[in-house]
Design an enzyme around this catalytic site. Structure first.
Site, PDB file in Angstrom:
ATOM      1  N   ASP A  90      -3.450   3.979  -2.738  1.00 33.66           N
ATOM      2  CA  ASP A  90      -4.588   4.728  -1.410  1.00 33.66           C
ATOM      3  C   ASP A  90      -4.657   6.217  -2.175  1.00 33.66           C
ATOM      4  OD1 ASP A  90      -5.847   4.448   0.321  1.00 33.66           O
ATOM      5  OD2 ASP A  90      -4.578   4.797   1.418  1.00 33.66           O
ATOM      6  N   LEU A  91      -4.872   6.649  -3.139  1.00 35.20           N
ATOM      7  CA  LEU A  91      -5.670   8.116  -3.067  1.00 35.20           C
ATOM      8  C   LEU A  91      -6.892   8.475  -2.686  1.00 35.20           C
ATOM      9  CD1 LEU A  91      -4.045   7.889  -6.734  1.00 35.20           C
ATOM     10  CD2 LEU A  91      -2.758   8.659  -4.670  1.00 35.20           C
ATOM     11  N   LYS A  92      -6.644   7.504  -2.192  1.00 33.20           N
ATOM     12  CA  LYS A  92      -8.550   8.425  -1.617  1.00 33.20           C
ATOM     13  C   LYS A  92      -9.454   9.467  -2.761  1.00 33.20           C
ATOM     14  CE  LYS A  92      -8.497   6.446   3.619  1.00 33.20           C
ATOM     15  NZ  LYS A  92      -7.010   6.204   3.231  1.00 33.20           N
ATOM     16  N   LEU A  93      -9.215   8.754  -3.166  1.00 34.63           N
ATOM     17  CA  LEU A  93      -9.795   9.847  -4.358  1.00 34.63           C
ATOM     18  C   LEU A  93     -11.427  10.611  -3.954  1.00 34.63           C
ATOM     19  CD1 LEU A  93      -8.054   8.925  -7.825  1.00 34.63           C
ATOM     20  CD2 LEU A  93      -7.540  10.576  -6.464  1.00 34.63           C
ATOM     21  N   HIS A  94     -11.411  12.226  -4.156  1.00 38.20           N
ATOM     22  CA  HIS A  94     -13.101  12.306  -4.069  1.00 38.20           C
ATOM     23  C   HIS A  94     -13.314  14.020  -4.165  1.00 38.20           C
ATOM     24  CE1 HIS A  94     -16.480  12.962  -0.316  1.00 38.20           C
ATOM     25  NE2 HIS A  94     -16.901  13.454  -1.731  1.00 38.20           N
ATOM     26  N   ASP A  95     -14.155  13.491  -5.897  1.00 35.72           N
ATOM     27  CA  ASP A  95     -13.751  14.868  -6.752  1.00 35.72           C
ATOM     28  C   ASP A  95     -15.311  14.634  -7.714  1.00 35.72           C
ATOM     29  OD1 ASP A  95     -13.681  17.723  -7.734  1.00 35.72           O
ATOM     30  OD2 ASP A  95     -11.288  17.394  -6.974  1.00 35.72           O
ATOM     31  N   LYS A 102       0.554  -1.363   0.172  1.00 34.83           N
ATOM     32  CA  LYS A 102      -0.061   0.006  -0.210  1.00 34.83           C
ATOM     33  C   LYS A 102       0.796   0.765   0.142  1.00 34.83           C
ATOM     34  CE  LYS A 102      -1.926   1.724   3.384  1.00 34.83           C
ATOM     35  NZ  LYS A 102      -2.389   3.177   3.423  1.00 34.83           N
ATOM     36  N   ARG A 152       2.963  -0.971  11.087  1.00 34.78           N
ATOM     37  CA  ARG A 152       4.082  -0.927  11.810  1.00 34.78           C
ATOM     38  C   ARG A 152       4.344  -2.524  12.799  1.00 34.78           C
ATOM     39  NH1 ARG A 152       1.368   4.158  14.736  1.00 34.78           N
ATOM     40  NH2 ARG A 152      -0.912   3.077  13.551  1.00 34.78           N
ATOM     41  N   GLN A 158      -4.142   2.701  17.317  1.00 36.57           N
ATOM     42  CA  GLN A 158      -4.459   1.969  16.977  1.00 36.57           C
ATOM     43  C   GLN A 158      -5.499   1.583  17.815  1.00 36.57           C
ATOM     44  OE1 GLN A 158      -5.810   1.595  13.986  1.00 36.57           O
ATOM     45  NE2 GLN A 158      -4.238   1.521  12.428  1.00 36.57           N
TER      46      GLN A 158
END
Ligand code: C5P
Length: 233
Positions: free
Chosen positions: A61-66, A33, A208, A187
């Protein structure tokens, strides 16, 4: 040794270290990732440098939102890297998710449900009608109906989402900690990797608990990844 259902979170600001981590663990790790910080720092060349040293898959893991048009363009811009997984926020809506799916049919567009950093109060403040668990289920259903082939959710949401979306979608969950993890970190409300898989997850994201063993050297890190993978195969 075969690879376990592990997504290793390559969270380091140093590209040379990232490459060494991948080389050390790739016999046991199915997917790497690479997050927004990695991509904004090292770009496509950084992703290619990782791909050059492993046959494991890439999770971008760019977490696009547009708006759909913009997400379509952004998705096409990384298509040449052939990521197996590319994340978008499911809350971007069906048209946005479908635009990403149509732009890169060979990639598993992966819908991120509710960030676990959000409290129930935050979820309500943002305007979701239901609580975090139900909202995550609703977003997972929305995303898979729009063509997402994978979902990211917290361990506590796996079984409800698996029931709602059926067997086909890939469920990926961070927030897992091996039972012998000795260190404490940020976490909370974790599950062991094995419990997450038993609850219906397809892949677990681990950072980790594996990467911290790097301080004891390459063999320690290889052994740690193999040990966790061995428990899941
Ligand atoms: O080091 P650790 O095992 O906590 O790494 C987990 C990875 O999963 C990190 O890259 C973190 O940003 C990501 N993540 C998470 N919890 C979420 C979503 C993503 O820990 N809810």
């Amino acid at each position: 040794m075969s690879k376990g259902p592990i997504v290793l979170a390559v969270d380091t600001p140093d590209l040379a270290t990232a490459i060494e981590w991948v080389k050390a663990t790739q016999d046991s790790v199915s997917v790497y990732k690479l997050g927004l910080e990695f991509f904004l720092t090292f770009g496509s060349d950084g992703v290619k440098a990782i791909k050059d040293v492993t046959d494991s898959e890439i999770f971008l893991d760019l977490k696009l939102h547009d708006i759909p048009h913009t997400v379509s363009g952004a998705t096409k811009a990384v298509a040449h890297l052939s990521p197996k997984y590319l994340t978008v926020h499911a809350s971007g809506g069906p048209a946005m998710i479908k635009a990403a799916v149509d732009a890169v049919p060979q990639t598993h567009i992966t819908g991120v449900t509710i960030l676990t950093s959000l409290s129930e109060d935050d979820v309500s403040l943002i305007g979701y009608r239901a609580n975090a668990l139900q909202s995550a289920v609703d977003l997972a259903v929305l995303a898979t109906r729009a063509g997402a082939r994978a979902i990211v959710c917290s361990p506590l949401e796996i079984s409800a989402i698996r029931t709602a979306v059926g067997d086909q979608p890939i469920i990926i969950t961070p927030g897992v900690r091996p039972s012998d993890s000795t260190h404490s970190d940020d976490q909370v409300r974790t599950m062991t990797p094995r419990a997450a898989i038993e609850a219906g997850a397809s892949l677990v994201v681990i950072g980790r608990p594996i990467t911290q063993s790097w301080s004891q050297g390459v063999h320690a890190m290889r052994d740690r990844a193999a040990e966790i993978a061995g428990d899941l195969i």
